[in-house]
Design an enzyme around this catalytic site. Structure first.
Site, PDB file in Angstrom:
ATOM      1  N   GLU A 398       0.865  -1.182   0.000  1.00 48.04           N
ATOM      2  CA  GLU A 398       0.000   0.000   0.000  1.00 48.04           C
ATOM      3  C   GLU A 398       0.900   1.230   0.000  1.00 48.04           C
ATOM      4  OE1 GLU A 398      -4.198   1.299   2.134  1.00 48.04           O
ATOM      5  OE2 GLU A 398      -3.229  -0.608   2.565  1.00 48.04           O
ATOM      6  N   TRP A 460     -11.443  12.661   4.645  1.00 50.82           N
ATOM      7  CA  TRP A 460     -10.381  12.414   3.680  1.00 50.82           C
ATOM      8  C   TRP A 460     -10.293  13.587   2.690  1.00 50.82           C
ATOM      9  CZ3 TRP A 460     -12.105   8.975   6.905  1.00 50.82           C
ATOM     10  CH2 TRP A 460     -11.293   7.923   7.301  1.00 50.82           C
ATOM     11  N   GLU A 683      -2.151   0.659  13.238  1.00 49.96           N
ATOM     12  CA  GLU A 683      -3.308   1.017  12.424  1.00 49.96           C
ATOM     13  C   GLU A 683      -4.603   0.695  13.158  1.00 49.96           C
ATOM     14  OE1 GLU A 683      -4.889   0.162   7.890  1.00 49.96           O
ATOM     15  OE2 GLU A 683      -3.633  -1.331   8.884  1.00 49.96           O
TER      16      GLU A 683
END
Length: 836
Positions: A398, A460, A683
């Site tokens: 990622e 976001w 995370e």
């Protein structure tokens, strides 16, 4: 090795050149062998005897490193970094004056796939995202003492630039690098005439020119360079064990972005292979936990020439090896292929740690080691993920610039390090990708649509408002706001068009999970990070109101109050819709969660309700406390709520519960990770389960900075240092001393190097006799407001806070001018730690 980039010299005469780069790697056919380049030249040229200066300007499609006469140019790695290459390709300029020799010289260039054509991304990833050919653009300018200038620029016309394949058989940022020393070029980087017998000049061939638009070139921002920030050496006789299958396991003690530097043992037969596997954590049985890496195997391979350990400059005899064009996130390295006749020792390897965050600004400490460890974990996660761009994680397949992560973490990042140029540059790429996709993508760059065509998603997308504002607060530089205002307005105007008539953002984005909401709420199942307790529409509307208010403030700062009024009206409309839709008449919320109440309080979503604001805010604070207690003082928030929950508790008079929640080490909590041995922030709250097993979710990283946004509260509540005006012109000194002592914290300190020069510092220490000492150091140009008002805890401090120099009492609200100030105070708080 030269230092880093200097003032830019545009490569105006250089052309993009290429070499043989299409040979598949037999172990992974979609990986291809990269080329190397050589350009020899003579100096003095034109009878000019003395060099006044020499500058090399460099960029590439792919990654590039250069050597001149065998000496490394620059200290950067992964150059030129990651940008939206088709629109922005940075070039780097280096002072190489000291590397140019009299007579024959040679420039050698190495290329690697990098982000340009390597396979990147999750779900199998995609290769050739920007192109399938690697390219080099380079220009050397030599100025002699009499003013004469010689330019040596990459091109395919003069026949002087040559290329071939080198010893790197394949390199991938995720996969690792394979280096075959048997294929090393004798004397590469030195003039061929100086190498002597054995030089295989027949391997070299002419370069070819690639079609290239030079208008995309721009001078790189030095703050985006990826450089070594330190080495990690093992203490002798420790941290190395032998696994049952014969591999050597090495614990470097710190999870971070680094590469192993390995001493290649003598006596290896030609073709013998040493493999280094990198992982973050171990399974309960002590074996490397590779599952969280998914496709990013993180394996480097060294294939021996059979001549290792012999003398001479021949690279086939090198003693130490470090890969060039890969990067790994790990704590543990697993070595296979090591000779059976000798043990692996601490003298055989170390690591070099890399980051783009290199200039520290802020610091923090307190008397509890586990809290200091948490702060270090947050710092290490930031260092690990500020690598050319702000990524989410440094290890799995990622490593993308997820926008929500940095949106919430930017204030903490700007406190800890100088990140202004770094994030400013990245925001330029955000603007480019927004133009391309029609909205702010989920991550930037957005080279392939891993989640399809981006749709507007709250928090976001709000990154284009929240990050510029955080940088402005940190620096006081309004030009940052001016540069990014068009993007911020574009986003806010898009959001305004998605609202219902009542101001609520309830239109579902066209992405697999709709809004991301309070992403990774601890109740979310391992296979669905977006399934949170808090309504997604509530979260989206809260951040829409916040961004509208910030855009209005930005416009006020840049001098456009009329347009600012429009966005303030929009913010008020959204807040009104939020209250009507999500706040019940009795003050409870439709989502009865920690996240919902934290956002209501911290984002001041009740500010327009003049008659009922105080009552509703008190109810919200009381209910938030009840929820914290009901959960047993463990966290109930994800990415959206976590940065605000402790501040919301303190703001409503519940500092005691805030400290109890913060200091809990039960899962899920910040200190649970510390108790489980973490050296970075995770995370997931439970990336590692209490039994030591890795969370079964497909998405499990042990190095994510988002949940580390709590550091902002630590700096303020424990350290006592809070910025209140842009550029740190005014700060609030308000450590929550009484509550900290109640919870076993006996001292706290926070400091920050301010833009105007000097460092603002606060420290306090509790004595054994209920006394406390507070020291505040204020630099010129900064005003510090002493504010020890502790709300419901006021009665636990004596009335008098005494200036130790004047012996006079001072009161809350006193402004401290430049200089060092020392105060004495007393508290009646029970110093025994509160249990939770």
């Amino acid at each position: 090795m030269t230092d880093g980039p200097i003032a830019p010299h545009a490569p105006s005469q250089a052309r993009m050149i290429a070499g043989p780069d299409s040979t598949p790697f037999d172990r992974a056919p979609d990986m291809r062998r990269p080329p190397v380049f050589l350009r020899e030249f003579d100096h003095p040229l034109h009878s000019h005897p003395t060099i006044a200066s020499a500058h090399l300007t460099l960029s590439a499609w792919g990654l590039v490193e250069c050597e001149i006469n065998g000496h490394r140019v620059g200290r950067d790695v992964l150059t030129p970094g990651w940008t939206v290459y088709g629109k922005r390709l940075p070039y780097w300029t280096y002072d190489v004056t000291d590397l140019i020799a009299d007579g024959r010289n040679a420039m050698a260039f190495w290329l690697g796939d990098g982000w340009y054509r390597g396979r990147i991304g999750f779900g199998g990833g995609e290769r050739d995202c920007y192109g399938d050919r690697l390219g080099l653009i380079a220009q050397l300018e030599i100025v002699d003492a009499d003013g004469g200038t010689t330019v040596i620029a990459s091109n395919a016309e003069d026949g002087l630039w040559r290329t071939t394949n080198g010893p790197i058989l394949a390199s991938g940022l995720y996969e690792g690098e394979t280096y075959d020393a048997r294929e090393a070029l004798p004397g590469f980087g030195l003039p061929l005439s100086a190498v002597g017998p054995g030089t295989d000049s027949a391997r070299w061939q002419p370069v070819e020119e690639l079609e290239f638009d030079p208008s995309v070139l721009y001078p790189a921002d030095e703050s985006t360079a990826v450089r070594e920030i330190g080495e990690r050496h093992l203490p002798a006789g420790s941290a190395i064990t032998r696994l049952a299958d014969g591999r050597w396991l090495v614990d470097f003690g710190q999870n971070c972005t680094q590469r192993v530097v390995l001493r290649i043992p003598e006596g290896l037969p030609a073709g013998a292979e040493i493999t280094i596997q990198h992982v973050e954590v171990l399974n309960p049985d002590g074996t490397p936990a590779t599952r969280p890496l998914r496709r990013a195997v993180q394996r480097d391979h060294y294939i021996a020439s059979g001549r290792e350990g012999s003398n001479g400059p021949d690279p086939t005899t090198q003693s130490w090896w470090e890969p060039r064009f890969t990067m790994h996130g790990f704590r543990y390295a697993c070595i296979s292929g090591w000779p059976e006749d000798r043990p692996l020792t601490a003298d055989d390897l170390f690591t070099r740690v890399y980051s783009s965050a290199r200039r520290p600004l802020g610091d923090f400490s307190c008397s509890l080691d586990r809290v200091n460890r948490l702060h270090e974990n947050i710092r290490w996660s930031m260092l690990s993920n500020f690598v050319s761009i702000p990524t989410d994680c440094p290890q799995r397949d990622e490593r993308f610039g997820w926008t929500g992560d940095i949106a919430v973490f930017a204030p903490t990042a700007a406190y800890l390090y100088d990140v202004t140029g770094f994030l400013d540059s990245w925001l330029d790429d955000v603007a480019i990708e927004t133009d391309k996709w029609g909205t702010v993508p989920y991550y930037v760059p957005y080279p392939s649509p891993g989640w399809g065509k981006p749709a507007a998603v709250a928090l976001w997308g709000d990154v284009v408002v929240m990050v510029p504002w955080a940088l402005y607060m940190a620096t006081g530089d309004a030009s940052i706001l001016r540069r990014h205002l068009p993007l911020a307005r574009r986003w806010m105007d898009e959001v305004a068009g998605l609202l219902s008539d009542d101001g609520v953002w309830d239109r579902r984005p066209e992405v697999w999970c709709g809004q991301l909401g309070d992403w990774l709420d601890p109740t979310a199942p391992p296979d669905d990070a977006a399934r949170a307790m808090t309504e997604k529409n509530l979260v989206a509307t809260a951040f829409a109101a916040n961004s509208a208010k910030l855009v209005a403030r930005i416009l006020d700062v840049v001098g456009d109050p009329q347009v600012a009024a429009h966005y303030e009206q929009l913010a008020a409309h959204i807040r009104d819709g939020f209250r009507r839709r999500f706040v019940l008449p009795d003050g409870r919320m439709t989502s009865d969660t920690q996240c919902a109440y934290a956002l209501l309080i911290a984002l001041d979503l009740l500010e327009d309700d003049a008659t009922d604001r105080d009552r509703l805010r008190e109810i919200a604070g009381d209910r938030l406390v009840e929820l914290v207690r009901e959960r047993g003082y463990v966290v109930g928030t994800g990415f959206a709520g976590t940065p605000y929950v402790l501040g919301a508790l303190c703001a409503t008079g519940h500092a005691r519960e805030a400290f109890s929640l913060f200091l809990s080490d039960r899962c899920p909590s910040w200190l649970y990770q510390v108790r489980m041995g973490a050296t970075t922030t995770w995370e997931r709250w439970d990336s590692m389960l209490p039994n030591g097993e890795v969370n079964p979710g497909d998405m499990t990283s042990f190095n994510h900075y988002a949940l580390g946004a709590v550091a902002d509260w630590m700096h303020t509540a424990i350290g006592g240092l809070e910025i209140t005006e842009p550029g740190w012109r005014t700060v609030r000194v308000a450590p929550l001393i009484a509550e900290a002592i109640r919870h076993g914290i006996r001292s706290g300190a926070a400091s920050h190097a301010v833009p105007s020069g000097g460092t603002i510092a606060v420290s306090w220490t509790a004595g054994d006799d209920d006394s406390c000492r507070l020291v505040v150091t204020v630099p010129e140009g900064v005003h510090a407001i002493l504010d020890l008002g502790l709300g419901e805890l006021d009665d636990e401090l004596d009335d008098d806070i005494v200036d130790e120099d004047t012996h006079e009492a001072v009161t809350a609200g006193t402004t401290l001018e430049a200089g060092e100030h020392r105060f004495s105070l007393y508290t009646s708080v029970d110093s025994r730690a509160t249990s939770v």
